[in-house]
Design a protein around this motif. Sequence first.
Motif, PDB file in Angstrom:
ATOM      1  N   ALA A   6       0.983  -1.102  -0.091  1.00 36.19           N
ATOM      2  CA  ALA A   6       0.073   0.119  -0.012  1.00 36.19           C
ATOM      3  C   ALA A   6       0.807   1.354  -0.095  1.00 36.19           C
ATOM      4  O   ALA A   6       0.316   2.304  -0.506  1.00 36.19           O
ATOM      5  N   ASP A   7       1.872   1.105   0.531  1.00 36.96           N
ATOM      6  CA  ASP A   7       2.774   2.447   0.788  1.00 36.96           C
ATOM      7  C   ASP A   7       3.946   2.670  -0.275  1.00 36.96           C
ATOM      8  O   ASP A   7       4.592   3.401  -0.481  1.00 36.96           O
ATOM      9  N   VAL A   8       3.833   1.621  -0.958  1.00 33.58           N
ATOM     10  CA  VAL A   8       4.987   1.652  -2.223  1.00 33.58           C
ATOM     11  C   VAL A   8       4.520   2.260  -3.286  1.00 33.58           C
ATOM     12  O   VAL A   8       3.680   2.222  -4.137  1.00 33.58           O
ATOM     13  N   GLU A   9       5.151   3.590  -3.627  1.00 28.21           N
ATOM     14  CA  GLU A   9       4.930   4.430  -4.673  1.00 28.21           C
ATOM     15  C   GLU A   9       5.278   3.768  -6.134  1.00 28.21           C
ATOM     16  O   GLU A   9       4.447   4.209  -6.969  1.00 28.21           O
ATOM     17  N   ASP A  10       6.204   3.226  -6.133  1.00 31.14           N
ATOM     18  CA  ASP A  10       6.718   2.648  -7.789  1.00 31.14           C
ATOM     19  C   ASP A  10       6.148   1.493  -7.983  1.00 31.14           C
ATOM     20  O   ASP A  10       6.393   0.433  -7.257  1.00 31.14           O
ATOM     21  N   PRO A  11       5.213   1.426  -9.078  1.00 33.03           N
ATOM     22  CA  PRO A  11       4.572  -0.046  -9.254  1.00 33.03           C
ATOM     23  C   PRO A  11       5.501  -0.893  -9.799  1.00 33.03           C
ATOM     24  O   PRO A  11       5.317  -2.174  -9.274  1.00 33.03           O
ATOM     25  N   ALA A  12       6.840  -0.646 -10.327  1.00 30.17           N
ATOM     26  CA  ALA A  12       7.806  -1.629 -10.474  1.00 30.17           C
ATOM     27  C   ALA A  12       8.475  -2.350  -9.118  1.00 30.17           C
ATOM     28  O   ALA A  12       8.472  -3.618  -9.111  1.00 30.17           O
TER      29      ALA A  12
END
Length: 139
Positions: A6-12
């Motif tokens: 949820a807190d990860v901004e970079d989808p990769a």
Amino acid sequence: MDRLAADVEDPAVAYAQSFRMAGRLHRRHPELSRILLHHGLELVQSERGLAPRAAHDIRAAMVTGRFQVEDLDLALAVTAGAVPALGALLHAQPDRDDATSADLVVRGLMRQFGIPADEAARICSLELPDLDVVDTIIG
């Protein structure tokens, strides 16, 4: 996986994190792994489980330009096929390091999706969430 990403901004990064954790679960939860091995390819079309998470991450990475993917469904199929293939290898080779193997597989997938090798390696060197937390979620 949704809560942990949820807190990860970079989808990769989110994609790699989810795959790396799923790869490690083969050893931590062998009974769940066997279910994935038996039903893994059927689960690609499921509305629950790892497939929707992977589809979300791939789609988001496509939209932001992180992944150069022409066909979301094919990218999802390749990803979904890699999870049980990795699990089968880990079961067949109990001395194989699950973490290193999962990281190598997802690095290859990301490279296939257009991420440069050095960036894929960097992403796979990022610290993962505490897998004990994942264990409590899985139950």
